[in-house]
Design a protein around this motif. Structure first.
Motif, PDB file in Angstrom:
ATOM      1  N   ASP A 139       0.823  -1.210   0.000  1.00 14.83           N
ATOM      2  CA  ASP A 139       0.000   0.000   0.000  1.00 14.83           C
ATOM      3  C   ASP A 139       0.853   1.254   0.000  1.00 14.83           C
ATOM      4  OD1 ASP A 139      -2.580  -1.351   0.097  1.00 14.83           O
ATOM      5  OD2 ASP A 139      -1.984  -1.929   2.131  1.00 14.83           O
ATOM      6  N   THR A 140       1.949   1.208  -0.711  1.00 12.20           N
ATOM      7  CA  THR A 140       2.818   2.366  -0.887  1.00 12.20           C
ATOM      8  C   THR A 140       3.612   2.166  -2.168  1.00 12.20           C
ATOM      9  OG1 THR A 140       4.475   3.760   0.194  1.00 12.20           O
ATOM     10  CG2 THR A 140       4.760   1.377   0.389  1.00 12.20           C
ATOM     11  N   LYS A 141       4.381   3.141  -2.523  1.00 13.57           N
ATOM     12  CA  LYS A 141       5.162   3.054  -3.753  1.00 13.57           C
ATOM     13  C   LYS A 141       6.240   1.982  -3.632  1.00 13.57           C
ATOM     14  CE  LYS A 141       7.911   5.846  -6.968  1.00 13.57           C
ATOM     15  NZ  LYS A 141       8.481   7.182  -7.256  1.00 13.57           N
ATOM     16  N   PHE A 142       6.355   1.172  -4.686  1.00 13.83           N
ATOM     17  CA  PHE A 142       7.365   0.119  -4.750  1.00 13.83           C
ATOM     18  C   PHE A 142       8.237   0.375  -5.970  1.00 13.83           C
ATOM     19  CE2 PHE A 142       9.003  -3.850  -6.369  1.00 13.83           C
ATOM     20  CZ  PHE A 142       9.404  -4.562  -5.255  1.00 13.83           C
ATOM     21  N   THR A 163     -10.716  -8.025   4.720  1.00  7.84           N
ATOM     22  CA  THR A 163     -11.339  -7.170   3.710  1.00  7.84           C
ATOM     23  C   THR A 163     -10.266  -6.367   2.981  1.00  7.84           C
ATOM     24  OG1 THR A 163     -11.672  -5.336   5.264  1.00  7.84           O
ATOM     25  CG2 THR A 163     -13.418  -6.988   5.111  1.00  7.84           C
ATOM     26  N   TRP A 164     -10.701  -5.663   1.920  1.00  5.13           N
ATOM     27  CA  TRP A 164      -9.763  -4.884   1.109  1.00  5.13           C
ATOM     28  C   TRP A 164     -10.008  -3.386   1.207  1.00  5.13           C
ATOM     29  CZ3 TRP A 164      -5.657  -6.898  -1.608  1.00  5.13           C
ATOM     30  CH2 TRP A 164      -5.598  -8.298  -1.698  1.00  5.13           C
ATOM     31  N   SER A 165     -10.936  -2.974   2.040  1.00  2.00           N
ATOM     32  CA  SER A 165     -11.225  -1.541   2.165  1.00  2.00           C
ATOM     33  C   SER A 165     -11.439  -1.175   3.620  1.00  2.00           C
ATOM     34  CB  SER A 165     -12.478  -1.185   1.359  1.00  2.00           C
ATOM     35  OG  SER A 165     -13.601  -1.901   1.847  1.00  2.00           O
ATOM     36  N   ARG A 166     -11.173   0.070   3.930  1.00  2.00           N
ATOM     37  CA  ARG A 166     -11.383   0.553   5.285  1.00  2.00           C
ATOM     38  C   ARG A 166     -12.865   0.773   5.546  1.00  2.00           C
ATOM     39  NH1 ARG A 166      -6.680   5.192   5.980  1.00  2.00           N
ATOM     40  NH2 ARG A 166      -4.884   3.806   5.668  1.00  2.00           N
ATOM     41  N   LYS A 167     -13.203   0.744   6.817  1.00  2.00           N
ATOM     42  CA  LYS A 167     -14.577   0.998   7.195  1.00  2.00           C
ATOM     43  C   LYS A 167     -14.762   2.477   7.513  1.00  2.00           C
ATOM     44  CE  LYS A 167     -15.595  -3.618   8.966  1.00  2.00           C
ATOM     45  NZ  LYS A 167     -16.058  -4.411  10.124  1.00  2.00           N
ATOM     46  N   LYS A 168     -15.914   2.970   7.117  1.00  2.00           N
ATOM     47  CA  LYS A 168     -16.240   4.375   7.327  1.00  2.00           C
ATOM     48  C   LYS A 168     -17.408   4.472   8.289  1.00  2.00           C
ATOM     49  CE  LYS A 168     -17.563   8.543   4.796  1.00  2.00           C
ATOM     50  NZ  LYS A 168     -17.919   9.097   3.474  1.00  2.00           N
ATOM     51  N   HIS A 169     -17.285   5.323   9.303  1.00  2.00           N
ATOM     52  CA  HIS A 169     -18.316   5.463  10.320  1.00  2.00           C
ATOM     53  C   HIS A 169     -19.200   6.660  10.011  1.00  2.00           C
ATOM     54  CE1 HIS A 169     -16.535   2.435  13.000  1.00  2.00           C
ATOM     55  NE2 HIS A 169     -15.369   2.911  12.582  1.00  2.00           N
ATOM     56  N   GLU A 176     -20.254   1.968   8.627  1.00  2.00           N
ATOM     57  CA  GLU A 176     -20.683   1.773   7.248  1.00  2.00           C
ATOM     58  C   GLU A 176     -19.448   1.582   6.392  1.00  2.00           C
ATOM     59  OE1 GLU A 176     -23.250   4.030   3.748  1.00  2.00           O
ATOM     60  OE2 GLU A 176     -22.446   5.127   5.464  1.00  2.00           O
ATOM     61  N   THR A 177     -19.384   0.547   5.627  1.00  2.34           N
ATOM     62  CA  THR A 177     -18.232   0.283   4.769  1.00  2.34           C
ATOM     63  C   THR A 177     -18.314   1.142   3.525  1.00  2.34           C
ATOM     64  OG1 THR A 177     -19.411  -1.532   3.745  1.00  2.34           O
ATOM     65  CG2 THR A 177     -17.955  -2.077   5.583  1.00  2.34           C
ATOM     66  N   ILE A 178     -17.159   1.460   2.975  1.00  2.00           N
ATOM     67  CA  ILE A 178     -17.102   2.258   1.759  1.00  2.00           C
ATOM     68  C   ILE A 178     -17.706   1.489   0.600  1.00  2.00           C
ATOM     69  CG2 ILE A 178     -15.555   3.382   0.128  1.00  2.00           C
ATOM     70  CD1 ILE A 178     -13.631   3.864   2.374  1.00  2.00           C
ATOM     71  N   HIS A 179     -17.408   0.193   0.483  1.00  4.37           N
ATOM     72  CA  HIS A 179     -17.916  -0.637  -0.590  1.00  4.37           C
ATOM     73  C   HIS A 179     -18.884  -1.673  -0.010  1.00  4.37           C
ATOM     74  CE1 HIS A 179     -14.690   1.317  -2.599  1.00  4.37           C
ATOM     75  NE2 HIS A 179     -13.779   0.662  -1.901  1.00  4.37           N
ATOM     76  N   LYS A 232      -8.123  -2.357  -6.871  1.00  2.00           N
ATOM     77  CA  LYS A 232      -8.422  -2.564  -5.453  1.00  2.00           C
ATOM     78  C   LYS A 232      -9.897  -2.306  -5.160  1.00  2.00           C
ATOM     79  CE  LYS A 232      -6.777  -1.348  -0.840  1.00  2.00           C
ATOM     80  NZ  LYS A 232      -5.826  -0.520  -0.047  1.00  2.00           N
ATOM     81  N   PHE A 233     -10.468  -1.325  -5.820  1.00  2.00           N
ATOM     82  CA  PHE A 233     -11.888  -1.031  -5.637  1.00  2.00           C
ATOM     83  C   PHE A 233     -12.745  -2.225  -6.049  1.00  2.00           C
ATOM     84  CE2 PHE A 233     -16.018   0.482  -6.933  1.00  2.00           C
ATOM     85  CZ  PHE A 233     -16.351   1.451  -5.994  1.00  2.00           C
TER      86      PHE A 233
END
Length: 677
Positions: A139-142, A163-169, A176-179, A232-233
């Motif tokens: 999750d950074t430049k390689f 999971t592959w995405s962060r959760k949003k409150h 509430e999850t982003i996706h 990733k989305f």
């Protein structure tokens, strides 16, 4: 030249790490080729071995020498000088000889070597291990440099919760999850833990380290991050990456038991897998200096490109570096106004190229019909379609906006979109009274192919070589090339084609104000005369005050004596004043060297920021001209700093070209004019 050379792109790789181990799932093109002069390795036909020697000290030094700046994102960068002796590539379609495992590891998959098991001269399983960093480095430049190759990517790792995405409150505290939430089956498809889209670049396309770093930065910012975010989305939404990886691996395993050739297999994969087709489209487009229009999982539409720098203050040393046929003009970067950027003037919220101002025009790089055909059917009657139909290279954005009846900021934004899509180029509006010459960056290698094309487009006009010969002569206005007024339209079409194909470019005039010795001498005399008059007026005022004081009756002798003493002191100071004050009046004491230095001809670098003395010179120059010319001169003199083309003054100030020519003609002896493209 382009901000980065897309020809340095060698291949696109896709690596995954799952419960079954690391895999180089797919690469494109099927057989990446290295530039011969920039990549040499010793090859052995009888043995297969690999050895690695890492020099961290050298890597640290190279980082500091490259001058790479750290951004908000953490950058993982490994510099290693490695030497490999890879296995020879077997005949595609046949099963190869057994491969030697890495170290003491034993891998059943490496028992029989397949054509896709060797990529860029390396064993694919070795590349998969190198390009699969641990979770703390994801999750950074390689960026990994191996010999002359640069492996660039942005690896993505599954989160600890699977999971592959962060959760949003929500604000009320409800999570509430982003996706959309993934089902257990979607989370476990292939047991995918990490995926990594890698772009392989050749660092020796250019010998300039600064250009190499710029190419890497452009590739990462404009291609890698955008494509990785889309993948990733979709992985977070529906397990897209894991599903596509399984599909590609299944096709590869199936091909091992059939007589499918290597080339046919890769074509089948590209047809069957959306991920593989996307990678192929990106590589082909970037390598061809074009825009990649891709659709990820029929859900995300992306337009990926490495922006081209179409204007440069310097001619390139290598003629091949401007083979894209882009005009490298020094004068086109001077579009900013005196009082801020275009965003300040037009209140444009969107990021707009500072080159695009209301007084510039747009030259379409394709025929309007071709551009309209590429628009979706729903946009055929949109403002963009109307703009494409109405825009002309002979009109400024302000004129186009007035004709369409829309705000000029909307026209500027639309022009910016067409420029980013490489369908248009910002130019100074074409005009018959402008002077044009053969472009210094014209690619003469295309002349033979363009001669019949020009003849087909303009059959009644002289040949292309004949016109270029006219443009190569003494610079003169384009209107002198037009035989009659009836030919004006077709000759403007010819000019549009020549500018679009970068055969000709405009030759502009740049002006400085020259201050001669006579002007400086006259201003000096005026300043000295003014100083003497001020001095005389002051003396008369003081003398009058003294006479009034002498006529007043003094009550005490002490006061009288004190007044007499003060008067004598004042008279003494006044008697000495001509010798100690007003140095401007002491012309006889000035040295000859001072006169020679002060009275030499000079120019005013920036009239808009002139000093008090320079303003006095400008006022004197204007006072010697007719009133109407002096008024125009005071209005446009701020542009006479050698940075603004005279041809743009009329557009910016809303005056006619004839008025600008009157000022230049009336002040011919007070100007220094330079012609430049």
């Amino acid at each position: 030249m382009p901000s980065s050379d897309p020809t340095s792109l060698l291949a696109v790789l896709f690596v995954t790490n799952s419960s079954s181990g690391t895999n180089l799932v797919f690469h494109y093109p099927p057989r990446p080729e290295l530039v011969a002069r920039s990549f040499t390795r010793s090859r052995s036909s009888s043995t297969t071995s690999s050895s690695t020697s890492s020099t961290s000290d050298e890597g640290d030094a190279s980082d500091s020498d490259n001058g790479v700046t750290r951004s908000d994102r953490k950058t993982v960068r490994s510099r290693a000088s490695q030497s490999f002796t890879p296995s020879p590539l077997e005949d595609p379609g046949n099963v190869g000889a057994p491969a030697t495992p890495l170290g003491n590891q034993t891998n059943v998959k490496q028992l029989y070597k397949q054509p896709w098991d060797t990529v860029l001269g390396f064993d694919s399983y070795l590349l998969a291990d190198l390009l699969s960093p641990q979770s703390v480095m994801c999750d950074t430049k390689f960026e990994l440099s191996v010999d002359e190759l640069i492996f660039l990517g942005h690896p993505c790792h599954v989160r600890p919760d699977g999971t592959w995405s962060r959760k949003k409150h929500k604000k009320k505290g409800k999570p509430e999850t982003i996706h959309e939430e993934q089902s257990d089956d979607e989370k476990k498809v292939g047991g995918l833990l990490m995926f990594h889209l890698v772009f392989v670049m050749n660092s020796l396309v250019t010998t300039n380290e600064t250009e190499t770093r710029a190419a890497v930065s452009d590739m990462y910012d404009h291609i890698v991050t955008k494509m990785t975010s889309a993948l990733k989305f979709e992985q977070a939404r529906c397990g897209y990456v894991a599903r596509e990886s399984e599909k590609i691996m299944s096709l590869r395993e199936k091909a091992t038991s059939t007589e499918t050739s290597y080339s046919d297999l890769w074509q089948q994969i590209v047809r069957a897998s959306n991920l593989a087709a996307t990678m192929a489209s990106i590589f082909d487009s970037i390598a061809a200096h074009s825009v990649a229009h891709i659709n990820v999982n029929s859900a995300i539409d992306l337009c990926l490109q490495i922006p081209l720098v179409t204007y440069s203050p310097h001619l390139p040393v290598d003629p091949d570096s401007y083979s894209i046929n882009a005009p490298l003009l020094t004068t086109s970067t001077l579009a900013l106004t005196f009082h801020g950027s275009i965003q300040d003037h037009l209140d444009v919220e969107e990021s707009v190229d500072p080159l695009i101002t209301p007084h510039f025009g747009l030259l379409l790089l394709d025929e309007p019909q071709k551009i309209l055909q590429d628009l979706p059917p729903a946009d055929s009657n949109s403002v963009l379609a109307q703009f494409v139909k109405n825009v002309k290279p002979t009109q400024s954005f302000l004129q186009v906006a007035t004709g369409m009846g829309v705000p000029v900021r909307d026209v500027v934004v639309l022009a910016g979109h067409l420029c980013r899509w490489r369908r248009g180029r910002v130019v100074v509006p074409l005009h018959p009274r402008n002077t044009y010459v053969v472009s210094p960056t014209a690619d003469m290698r295309k002349l033979a192919a363009h001669i019949p094309l020009f003849k087909r487009l303009f059959p009644t006009l002289p040949s292309l070589p004949y016109l270029l010969a006219l443009f190569s002569g003494k610079p003169r206005p384009y209107s002198t090339f037009i035989p009659t007024r009836d030919h004006r339209g077709v000759y403007l079409e010819v000019l549009t084609w020549l500018v679009r194909e970068n055969w000709v470019c405009e030759l502009k005039n740049f002006v400085w104000v020259k201050v001669g010795a006579e002007v400086k001498r006259a201003v000096r005399e005026l300043m000295r005369r003014a100083a003497r008059e001020a001095k005389e007026a002051k003396n008369k005022s003081e003398a009058a005050e003294a006479e009034v004081a002498d006529g007043v009756e003094v009550e005490s002798t002490e006061k009288v004596d004190d007044g007499v003493e003060k008067k004598e002191q004042k008279e003494k100071v006044e008697a000495d004043a001509p010798e100690t004050k007003a140095p401007s009046e002491a012309t006889d004491s000035d040295s000859d060297e001072e006169d020679l230095e002060d009275l030499q001809d000079s120019i005013i670098p920036d009239p808009a920021r002139a000093t008090s003395l320079e303003r006095a010179w400008l006022e004197h120059i204007a006072s010697t001209k007719p009133p109407e010319i002096a008024a125009l001169f005071d209005r446009i003199v701020k542009y006479f700093n050698g940075k603004h083309a005279v041809e743009k003054v009329a557009l910016r100030e809303g005056i006619t070209r004839r008025e600008v020519r009157r000022v230049l003609g009336g002040m011919e002896g007070d100007m220094v004019v330079v012609m430049h493209w």
